[in-house]
Design an enzyme around this catalytic site. Structure first.
Site, PDB file in Angstrom:
ATOM      1  N   HIS A  62      -3.430  -3.757  -7.867  1.00 49.09           N
ATOM      2  CA  HIS A  62      -4.040  -3.776  -6.532  1.00 49.09           C
ATOM      3  C   HIS A  62      -3.382  -4.837  -5.670  1.00 49.09           C
ATOM      4  CE1 HIS A  62      -7.522  -4.489  -3.614  1.00 49.09           C
ATOM      5  NE2 HIS A  62      -7.041  -3.307  -3.372  1.00 49.09           N
ATOM      6  N   HIS A  63      -2.911  -4.391  -4.532  1.00 47.93           N
ATOM      7  CA  HIS A  63      -2.296  -5.285  -3.547  1.00 47.93           C
ATOM      8  C   HIS A  63      -2.979  -5.100  -2.209  1.00 47.93           C
ATOM      9  CE1 HIS A  63       1.817  -5.248  -5.888  1.00 47.93           C
ATOM     10  NE2 HIS A  63       0.955  -6.096  -6.411  1.00 47.93           N
ATOM     11  N   GLU A  64      -3.980  -5.894  -1.941  1.00 47.17           N
ATOM     12  CA  GLU A  64      -4.604  -5.852  -0.619  1.00 47.17           C
ATOM     13  C   GLU A  64      -3.839  -6.819   0.276  1.00 47.17           C
ATOM     14  OE1 GLU A  64      -7.004  -3.986   0.970  1.00 47.17           O
ATOM     15  OE2 GLU A  64      -6.081  -5.097   2.619  1.00 47.17           O
TER      16      GLU A  64
ATOM     17  N   GLU B 161      -5.676   2.560   3.738  1.00 45.44           N
ATOM     18  CA  GLU B 161      -5.368   2.271   5.145  1.00 45.44           C
ATOM     19  C   GLU B 161      -3.875   2.526   5.365  1.00 45.44           C
ATOM     20  OE1 GLU B 161      -6.610  -0.420   3.169  1.00 45.44           O
ATOM     21  OE2 GLU B 161      -8.565   0.523   3.319  1.00 45.44           O
TER      22      GLU B 161
ATOM     23  N   GLU C   1      -5.237   6.997   0.793  1.00 47.27           N
ATOM     24  CA  GLU C   1      -6.551   7.143   1.413  1.00 47.27           C
ATOM     25  C   GLU C   1      -6.347   7.836   2.763  1.00 47.27           C
ATOM     26  OE1 GLU C   1     -10.472   4.271   1.865  1.00 47.27           O
ATOM     27  OE2 GLU C   1      -8.617   3.620   2.801  1.00 47.27           O
TER      28      GLU C   1
ATOM     29  N   GLU D  18     -16.732   5.004  -0.221  1.00 46.04           N
ATOM     30  CA  GLU D  18     -17.357   3.700  -0.005  1.00 46.04           C
ATOM     31  C   GLU D  18     -18.311   3.685   1.179  1.00 46.04           C
ATOM     32  OE1 GLU D  18     -14.249   4.463   0.237  1.00 46.04           O
ATOM     33  OE2 GLU D  18     -13.247   3.531   1.939  1.00 46.04           O
TER      34      GLU D  18
END
Lengths: 679, 679
Positions: free
Chosen positions: B383-385, B464, B482, B488
């Site tokens: 995961h790379h936010e 996003e 996405e 969510e």
């Protein structure tokens, strides 16, 4: 997406409190108009987004609509805002317009200044200033100087306009190939796309609204992009860089305006746009001379003469002198001569670099022409067609204005014929940039032209202009402009302006300010000989209906000479007014305008209708009740109509007073013009 | 304005000829689909403007619509054009998708390449290439290298899409504060504002259209701005400079696509978007592994755990191992762990510079977790936010991917949580620029991420994201993304996704490609305990209805453990398919999708409905007529409904064959899932 609430707000607030507060403003500020009927409320929501809403008599006119701004080099100013200060003040001022649709102006409003500050991030502070009048509101962002905010690179305004009620909209598209020369769409507000301002709305509840802007200075013009439903967002015209606008702080944006009237005519009578402009910056402007003019122009549109040199060249010395003599003989102030300067011989469209603004064609002796004009008290109306190449024009601007100044030329018509987005400006980088006609670079260009002209006591009449936002108050030599489909479309035909065009303009484009529509076509045929959708009486009426301090009698001189009785009204009608009323009318259908001559007692009235013949009862209560008047009536005659007999005109007189009602009969595509001579 | 015609064309042409030719194209070119039903015609008008039009069975689908392009530093390419060359060719190719909704693809089209050349001014030449399929068209500008056109600074495409018939549109707004996470508007096409693509239309004549683009590479995403009526114009997402796109010639734009179907399901079955993308550029992609996964994620949205460190921290070693063991026990391939890396503790929203992509929180032993996972054949889903800070991410990109590569991580979910227009990129000038998520800079960024990931044999799942335009064909490690309101929103509630949301997505967002919607919520309550608008049967159906090669079982593990019978379907359902059909459905109302397991004989079927309960008769003619099947049916039980009893589920079996019809009964907000086990 990860939930921003969970990451942020929920960490700050107990969940229950968060849920409960979701729709409640944290803070609000409010101001009402002097008559207390129009009110503005500013609120911030639980995410710190700021909105304003407008109501009238307690009913919503503009539903909560967001405020904010995006930048190319900084986070947007939109969230995490709090109202940290609010100040109100009342203002009541009487002032005079040196020329225009009325002399006596009153600026009576209550002002609310709200300071919005970010409570996280860059912690910037913007003021939003609301001025609330009895007939609408204006608001602007006022951005104070502050550390870290020396220069604003504005990517977009986030200003919204959420129309509360279902409404019919009259609008022209933004960002299309043309600039402003469209026929108006009439659609439900939910079917507007991207629209230019002013946009006119009639709500199902009967209110008339105009959304526009005032004092467009050093900024890009605002258009409206409909987001969904009846909600619009500001869509600034692109600039020539990454940002749509680049300015240094402190800076105040143009005013975003919402005029509100019960009648369509209330919008016409509103003084709001001018009141939101700054006072006269030029001092003595007695040299600004409202006038009627004739010109070497219509015959080019009929393809009988040419702008280009050669056997059809219109701008010859002899032809100009003929026009000067005609103007002098009829009391007109000016003569427009297009095609006088070199540059018209090639493919000039979009190639403005071909034009010289100081070099007449050899068959146009500008010294002799202007000498002849001056001797008769007439001025040449100069002409600077740039084909949109503002950079090329600016390089010659001072020389061009100095030449006209030396020759006593009192006004210049400028032109920017190029498709939308195809104007050309020189950037700060010294390079050529393609530009939109209403972007910041062009707004600045027009400002430079107006100021250069003022230095030489010359008035300016831009065609293919920036829309009017009331700058004539500040720079009174910016007397009129084009900015809509004018009369020339009727010369071209295929198709020309429809019969309801002028009754649409009155309540749309003309709300912005004067227009050089160039009325007075007595010939009333297109260049292919088909009928224009007008009658002669309507052509006369347009001199009252459409205000322009430079007002053309646009037809060929011989057409006036052959109809002296009708032409008498054109000779008589003023171009400068003491007062203006809009006693009757409906957007797009018909319009009746009455004006009193500046410094005189006579009133003039014009009525125009669309394709439908109609009789409109007009109460003459605008007349002075202490006087009687002789009404000189120019009306559509028996069998008149644009398809049937456009020239059928009856001229008659009646004695009337303020207690009388005039039955204004207008034929299909027709109109009526009346001069009320005071006894 | 002076009349351009008079200045230009009238000078070239006798007036009569000009008038006669006003509406006649000078030249045209035409191409039809292999089945001859869909046709494209390209014409130029008397001003040399080029248009294309699309018809089907001789009836207009897209009315004449302009082509062209504007530049910041050159005149637009739009007028004075002539068709100087046209070439057609036929293409029929069979190819395989390494993973996806079907294995066998056929690219069968006729191509028309039109060369448009300016006959005045800069005399540039652009090709426009049309590919016409039986189910729609794609076209692109293909700009050859030519003197004086080394670099294109594109201000805007002038491409239009004039929808011929009245239609209903399903659309989400462009240039609003969010990116792509909106509920879909359903309006008459005349009420669309600025819309993102794909936009879905159902004409009053019954045709279904999807307007979108394919192969969005090194360009800005296209949105649609409605000009007026049913006419749209391309509105490119802003870039970070004055131009929306800057490229070097030769260059071809993305394909502008118009898919045409009679049934809504025809759009689902269309292969047009993938056919217009370039073939696999990565070679051996056997390391791209479609899989189901669980994760430490939903509990954050329920506010039971946190991304941030501290007592609620979700991403602990122990919690991850619990998930790995669950995944292994149930045949799932992956475990997503969000909040594993430092950066989540402050106000990370819009402040992506806080994140390190190589530094785990101390309570997350990434070496131990990945070692444990590898031993069980499970991969960590990385995961790379970035919080939209692409520049910050790129600086760590190679290190971040190398770390995952070394640890055997096979896929990474990236995230760009920031408001629209608030992403951050580093420009060529080395400075920080605010950017739109779908502008050219971000398109390039995502490309760099995909390529960096591929070097380490890692698949990418952007959230996003840039919208899907079929790039998975060319870069098969770009497995899903996405780009719509996912599950969510149902955790947050206030309001969640409405019951018709998924039946809208199928015919809108999902036409673009796979979506990591994260289905499988058995709890079906928002974090405030209110019901989600779904039934359990619908949650199962979503595994078939929504295609995603990375498909999450998004709920808390204990919810699966407490409902093993329902969970069996999630265990069984594949994520990679041999074939896909859309046998029934209407946009926004209900959707029925059937898919055959990749490399298997079993079929799976999912049906979802909106707020209305309904029974849909589905002919099972997609089944192999030579076989019989045991249908394992998971359907809404007695009294089921999202408001009433979301958990009421009946599991039953039936023997069926290709000649049978299944009566698919679905409750309000419900659905049905079926596995057809081949005998």
């Amino acid at each position: 997406m990860p939930n921003r609430f969970a990451g942020l707000l929920a960490a700050l607030l107990p969940l229950a409190a968060f849920a409960a507060a979701a729709d409640e403003p944290r803070t609000s500020a409010r101001v009402a108009s002097p008559d207390a009927r129009v009110a503005v409320e500013v609120t911030t929501d639980n995410e710190g987004r700021a909105s304003y809403a407008v109501s009238r008599d307690g009913r919503p006119v503009i539903a909560p609509s967001r405020l904010g701004m995006m930048f190319t080099d900084a986070p947007k100013f939109e969230r995490n805002l709090a109202i940290v200060d609010q100040r109100t003040r009342t203002h009541d001022e009487h002032w005079e317009l040196p020329w225009g649709e009325r002399r006596h102006m009153r600026d009576h409003h209550n002002e609310l200044r709200v300071t919005l500050a970010e409570h996280s991030g860059p912690k910037r502070r913007f003021d939003v200033v609301f001025r609330v009048f009895d007939d609408g509101i204006g608001f602007r962002y006022d951005i104070p100087a502050q550390p870290g905010l020396e220069r604003l690179s504005i990517a977009e305004e986030l200003t919204e306009f959420a129309v509360a009620d279902a409404a019919t909209a009259w609008w022209i598209p933004a960002f299309e190939w043309n600039r402003e020369e469209y026929l108006y769409h009439r659609t439900p507000v939910e079917q507007v796309g991207q629209a230019q301002t002013p946009i006119t709305l009639r709500t199902d509840g009967g209110l008339h609204l105009s959304i526009h802007e005032a004092a467009l200075v050093d900024y890009s013009g605002m258009n409206l992009a409909r987001v969904d439903g009846r909600r619009f967002r500001a869509a600034l015209t692109p600039g020539i860089g990454a940002a749509k606008v680049v300015v240094a702080a402190p800076f105040a944006t143009p005013w975003r305006t919402i005029q509100i009237g019960e009648r369509a005519g209330d919008l016409v009578e509103s003084q709001l746009i001018l009141n939101l402009n700054a006072p006269n910056a030029l001092g003595d402007v007695s040299w600004v001379r409202p006038m009627k003019y004739v010109g070497i122009w219509w015959e080019m549109h009929l393809d009988r003469r040419s702008w280009a040199s050669g056997p059809k060249h219109g701008a010859t010395t002899e032809h100009a002198i003929r026009h000067i003599d005609f103007a002098a003989a009829n009391g007109f102030g000016g003569v427009l001569v297009e095609g006088w300067n070199v540059g018209w011989d090639g493919d000039w469209f979009g190639n403005g670099e071909t034009f010289s603004f100081t070099t007449p064609y050899p068959d146009f002796d500008i010294e002799a022409v202007t000498r002849h004009a001056r001797a008769q008290g007439v001025t040449l109306i100069g002409h600077h067609e740039t084909s949109g190449h503002a950079g090329h024009y600016e390089a010659q601007l001072e020389d061009a204005m100095a030449l006209y100044g030396r020759l006593g030329v009192q006004a210049v018509k400028t032109g920017y014929v190029a498709d939308a987005g195809q104007a050309k400006v020189t950037g700060d980088d010294g390079r050529l940039h393609y530009a939109w006609h209403e972007g910041q670079a062009m707004v600045r260009h027009h400002q430079r032209v107006v100021e250069a002209a003022a230095r030489h006591r010359i008035s300016v009449n831009p065609h293919e202009p920036v829309k009017d936002t009331g700058l004539r108050r500040t720079w009174p030599n910016l007397v009129t402009r084009e900015g809509a489909r004018g009369m020339e479309y009727n010369a071209w035909g295929q198709p020309g302006n429809p019969p309801g065009h002028e009754a649409t303009l009155v309540y749309t484009r003309l709300l912005a300010g004067p227009m050089d529509f160039t009325p007075g076509i007595f010939g009333m045929e297109t260049r292919s000989g088909t009928p224009m959708s007008t009658t002669l009486a309507k052509q006369l009426a347009l001199y009252v209906v459409i205000h322009s301090p430079l007002q053309m009698a646009a037809d060929l001189l011989e057409h006036y000479e052959s109809r002296p009785e009708a032409f008498q009204f054109v000779r008589d009608v003023p171009v400068d007014w003491e007062d203006t009323r809009a006693p009757a009318g409906e957007v797009g259908t018909f319009a009746v305008i009455a004006r009193r001559a500046r410094g005189g007692d006579d009133w003039y009235l014009g009525g125009v209708t669309d394709d439908d013949a109609r009789v409109v009862a007009v109460a003459l209560d605008f007349l002075d009740p202490a006087r009687r008047y002789t009404a000189q009536i120019y009306r559509d005659g028996e069998g008149a109509g644009w398809r049937t007999d456009p020239h059928a005109l009856i001229i008659e007189t009646r004695e009337v007073g303020a207690g009388d009602t005039l039955e204004l009969a207008m034929a299909s595509g027709g109109g009526q013009a009346v001069r009320f001579v005071a006894h």
